[in-house]
Every structure is written in structure tokens, then in C-alpha cells.
Design a protein around this motif. Structure first.
Motif, mmCIF file in Angstrom:
data_model
loop_
_atom_site.group_PDB
_atom_site.id
_atom_site.type_symbol
_atom_site.label_atom_id
_atom_site.label_comp_id
_atom_site.label_asym_id
_atom_site.label_seq_id
_atom_site.Cartn_x
_atom_site.Cartn_y
_atom_site.Cartn_z
ATOM 1 N N PRO B 38 50.130 -4.148 36.102
ATOM 2 C CA PRO B 38 48.294 -4.105 37.438
ATOM 3 C C PRO B 38 48.146 -4.431 38.526
ATOM 4 C CG PRO B 38 48.321 -4.126 34.743
ATOM 5 C CD PRO B 38 49.929 -4.875 35.180
ATOM 6 N N ASP B 65 47.222 7.289 34.384
ATOM 7 C CA ASP B 65 46.589 6.203 34.238
ATOM 8 C C ASP B 65 46.142 5.736 32.589
ATOM 9 O OD1 ASP B 65 45.923 4.410 36.319
ATOM 10 O OD2 ASP B 65 45.593 5.635 38.064
ATOM 11 N N ILE B 66 45.758 4.959 32.909
ATOM 12 C CA ILE B 66 45.298 4.757 30.941
ATOM 13 C C ILE B 66 43.898 5.682 30.750
ATOM 14 C CG2 ILE B 66 44.009 3.524 29.418
ATOM 15 C CD1 ILE B 66 45.727 1.283 30.371
ATOM 16 N N THR B 67 43.359 5.394 31.760
ATOM 17 C CA THR B 67 41.684 6.013 31.531
ATOM 18 C C THR B 67 41.106 7.087 33.182
ATOM 19 O OG1 THR B 67 39.298 6.185 30.554
ATOM 20 C CG2 THR B 67 39.825 4.081 31.374
ATOM 21 N N THR B 68 41.373 6.528 34.044
ATOM 22 C CA THR B 68 40.418 7.012 35.133
ATOM 23 C C THR B 68 41.213 7.646 35.773
ATOM 24 O OG1 THR B 68 40.838 5.572 36.547
ATOM 25 C CG2 THR B 68 39.160 4.589 34.767
ATOM 26 N N GLY B 89 44.927 4.894 26.416
ATOM 27 C CA GLY B 89 44.842 3.690 25.445
ATOM 28 C C GLY B 89 46.044 3.179 25.979
ATOM 29 N N GLY B 90 47.606 4.509 25.768
ATOM 30 C CA GLY B 90 48.667 4.469 25.849
ATOM 31 C C GLY B 90 48.671 3.103 27.028
ATOM 32 N N CYS B 91 49.867 3.089 26.639
ATOM 33 C CA CYS B 91 50.855 1.956 27.662
ATOM 34 C C CYS B 91 51.254 2.462 27.893
ATOM 35 C CB CYS B 91 50.839 0.780 26.735
ATOM 36 S SG CYS B 91 52.357 1.212 25.388
ATOM 37 N N VAL B 118 51.719 3.742 33.939
ATOM 38 C CA VAL B 118 50.787 2.666 33.496
ATOM 39 C C VAL B 118 51.554 1.611 34.338
ATOM 40 C CG1 VAL B 118 49.586 2.383 31.917
ATOM 41 C CG2 VAL B 118 50.396 4.584 32.230
ATOM 42 N N GLY B 119 50.025 0.637 34.582
ATOM 43 C CA GLY B 119 50.831 -1.082 34.851
ATOM 44 C C GLY B 119 50.878 -1.906 33.894
ATOM 45 N N ASN B 120 51.973 -2.279 33.935
ATOM 46 C CA ASN B 120 52.666 -2.591 32.905
ATOM 47 C C ASN B 120 54.253 -2.601 32.941
ATOM 48 O OD1 ASN B 120 53.777 -3.281 29.759
ATOM 49 N ND2 ASN B 120 52.356 -1.622 28.702
ATOM 50 N N ILE B 122 56.246 -4.135 30.911
ATOM 51 C CA ILE B 122 56.861 -4.534 29.819
ATOM 52 C C ILE B 122 57.858 -2.428 29.008
ATOM 53 C CG2 ILE B 122 57.723 -5.147 27.308
ATOM 54 C CD1 ILE B 122 55.471 -7.003 28.236
ATOM 55 N N CYS B 123 56.446 -1.879 28.241
ATOM 56 C CA CYS B 123 56.559 -0.977 27.604
ATOM 57 C C CYS B 123 57.202 0.418 28.472
ATOM 58 C CB CYS B 123 55.906 -0.310 27.247
ATOM 59 S SG CYS B 123 54.611 -1.938 26.255
ATOM 60 N N GLN B 126 61.010 1.083 28.758
ATOM 61 C CA GLN B 126 61.692 1.465 27.554
ATOM 62 C C GLN B 126 61.714 2.603 27.056
ATOM 63 O OE1 GLN B 126 59.550 -0.968 24.770
ATOM 64 N NE2 GLN B 126 60.723 -2.376 25.459
#
Lengths: 223, 223
Positions: B38, B65-68, B89-91, B118-120, B122-123, B126
Motif C-alpha cells: 500500500p 481495491d478493497i472497498t473504495t 475485504g479480499g487481499c 490490491v495494495g499487498n 504477498i497474496c 500468488q
């Protein structure tokens, strides 16, 4: 089907988290769960905290990392018991891994357990570790929109640490917008502005940490 | 049991990713998958890229994006087709959600599709989305140890963008240590040093982007 399995995973995690919480409560050891993006400054904050407080608070540290023990290596010099959990690609710690490593600590001689979770603003907020509370750490260089964009952690946190305020003059970060978004999500949460490199605000953080430890809560001032 | 389910999820994701890749290939549309922590600067990089290149390259953008829809709002002014996927909520994004939104684009009139994941760190690494390649973005403020600590993405990336080099004088970032770790993980990968706010290095990024688009690959210089 997947949803059912996810629910099973979460149920199993929750059961074990409750067990961990009970175990720690019976020993009078609170546990903080530090969560942030990669590079927000969790380990540096731990370095400062050990440096300043380890002569008054007996810490135990659990380092969650995907693959290395680099963070633990940085903390080694403070002579604090540290256990590393390598998730081998996993994006968060869970209560089962915490439960397994608790036995490696002598809980009778620890005042406060601190978990540094895997660097990830999303998944770690979905797994209760049995902690006393979650600590959200976010840095000014990530932008002021992080609470609004990643609300799960910021809703649950008992304290929010805003790190790298020494870089405010050089980045695009609207502190009033950040505070306003935080207020909407979790109105009562304290926000502690700090700079781990320059030292700003660390006294407030040390004071907050002291307040979490029953034994040293009284007369903690003057560190 | 969980491992089997995870394997099923990954298998289903991979099958759909292969399908997405075939569909895009048949239309001659490459797809970049932008992944970072992020706040590393994905959206700002997209702003600069649209600003500079949208008169030569017809972009399509998928915002994860998760929500916005804050990131999409920032890009709206460039008059580029944008679809937002809220993961609730998903990553990470997966290939099924990408497949579902592809129909919302007129692929005949798009030269390059860019996914902002999504800002992450790790996931998202994959889950194959059917992309032509992954772009890893990392900023100097996150520390030089990110490739070593989060190796999955950096091993797969076809290009690494090191952002916020304007902040190098103010942060603790050893660029030779960063490059050495990157070399061990993914020796041949180009690393483009940039500052989105100050403009450093963006020409090299624009050139790299141009090289990904078959139609404009020839004679792309001079933007």
C-alpha cells in the motif's frame, strides 16, 4: 464450499485464539499484535522500544516473517527473548502458530509479549491471535488515504501509530484528512505521531506501552 | 484437507488465467499486473503514465481495491476506460474477477490493459490473472530489504520500479544492497529508478511501457 472451509479455518483460529488469550491471562501477560504494511517501521519501533524500556519491562517478542530472520537479527542485541515464525509464503500469522511457540517462552518472567506480524495491511487483521489488542502502524510516506482504503485494521486497532512524521515536508500527506478518516472509522482511538529516526513523539508511545503492563502501570513516568 | 482446497482454488484460478491470456492474445492486447505494498505509488505512476502516453497508447485500466473507488476517481480525468473491482475485504484480485470485467471493455480499441492490484506485497503474487507480466513497484521509504523479505513477487516480476528516489537523502535505504538482493532473486530483471513527484527516470518507464505494446513498439521514441 470454499466459504464453508474458510469459516472452518476462521472458527478453528478463533477457538485457538481464545485458548491463547486464556493462557496469557492466567499468567498476567498482555500481548500486542503489531500490524502494518511492509516497511512502515514495525521493527524500528521495536528497536527503540527495547532500547528505552527493556530495563523496566521484561519483553518477549514473536517475529512473523515470510522467509528470513532479518528482523530478529536486528533485535538480537537487546537481549530480549525472541522467537521467529517463518510463514513460508503465508501472508499472516494465526493463533495456532502463536500457541505452538508460547511454550518456548518462560511466561513467568515476561511482562509484555509483542508480536510483529507479517508486513501486510489486510490479511493479518482477519486473524485473531489471542492478543490483548492490535496496534496499527502506518507511515506518512504511504499516503493519508490508508484508513479509508484498508478499513479493517483501523477499525479494530486500540492505538494507531503514525510513523515517519519527519518526512511530512517531503511527501503529499494531509494529516487532517488522515485524522478525519480515522475519526469516522474508530473515533475514540488514540493516534500517536512519531518519528523513529528523529525521536519525535516516542515518549507518548513509551507511555502507552507502559500503560499496557499491569505491574508497571503505576508510577511509570520518568523513563 | 485445507491444502487440497487451496490447490483446487489455485487450479481453478490458473485455468481461468490461461483462458484470459488466450482471449487477450487473440485480441492482441497485452496486460500488465501492477503489484506493490500500500502507498508505494501505483496510482501516481498510472497518473503520470496516462498523462504522458494516453495520446499514443489506448489504455484500459482495472482498479483493484478493497472497498473504495478512490484510485479510479484520481484517474478519471484522463478519459481512459476504467473498471473498479472491489474485493470487499479480499487481499488480491483473481483471474475470475478479471475475466468477468473484460467484457466491459471494447478490446478492439485498447492497446494495453493495466491492472492495479490490491495494495499487498504477498497474496497478489500468488494469483496469476492471465497477465502478460507482473510489474513490481517498491519505494525507497519501505527499506532496502523488501526483495529479500518478500521474494515471491520479485522473483516473478518482469520489471522492478523503484519509486520515491527523491526521498533517498532522508531515508535509510542502501541502494547497492537492494540491487544485490534483487540480483540474487532475479538477475536479469531491469530495475527502473523513478520519482513520480519529481519526474526522475520516468522516461525510462515510458519507454519500457511502449515496448510492451506491439503496435507502437516501432518508432516509439520521442514521446
Amino acid at each position: 464450499m470454499e466459504i464453508k472451509i474458510m469459516k472452518n479455518i476462521l472458527d478453528r483460529n478463533q477457538n485457538k485464539a481464545d485458548e491463547v488469550r486464556e493462557q496469557l491471562k492466567s499468567k498476567g501477560v498482555p500481548m500486542l499484535n503489531l500490524i502494518s504494511s511492509p516497511g512502515a517501521g514495525k521493527t524500528t519501533l521495536l528497536e527503540r522500544t527495547c532500547e528505552k524500556l527493556s530495563n523496566r519491562i521484561r519483553f518477549g517478542i514473536i517475529e512473523g516473517d515470510i522467509t528470513t530472520d532479518r528482523d530478529a537479527q536486528r533485535l538480537k542485541k537487546y537481549d530480549v527473548p525472541i522467537v521467529v515464525i517463518n510463514t513460508e509464503g503465508g501472508c499472516h500469522l494465526d493463533s495456532h502458530s502463536i500457541s505452538r511457540v508460547l511454550d518456548l517462552f518462560d511466561l513467568e518472567s515476561i511482562d509484555l509479549l509483542i508480536v510483529e506480524n507479517v508486513g501486510n495491511l489486510i490479511c493479518p487483521s482477519q486473524f485473531d491471535l489471542g492478543e490483548t489488542c492490535k496496534v496499527a502502524i502506518v507511515s506518512t510516506t504511504e499516503g493519508d488515504d490508508k484508513p479509508a482504503k484498508y478499513p479493517m485494521l483501523f477499525r479494530q486497532a486500540k492505538v494507531v501509530v503514525l510513523n515517519k512524521i519527519d518526512l511530512l515536508p517531503y511527501v503529499n500527506f494531509d494529516i487532517s484528512s488522515f485524522r478525519s478518516d480515522m475519526g469516522k472509522l474508530n473515533g475514540s482511538v488514540p493516534i500517536i505521531d512519531i518519528s523513529c529516526t528523529r525521536g519525535d513523539g516516542l515518549e507518548s508511545w513509551y507511555e502507552w506501552v507502559g500503560e499496557q503492563v499491569p505491574g508497571v502501570r503505576q508510577g511509570f513516568r520518568g523513563y
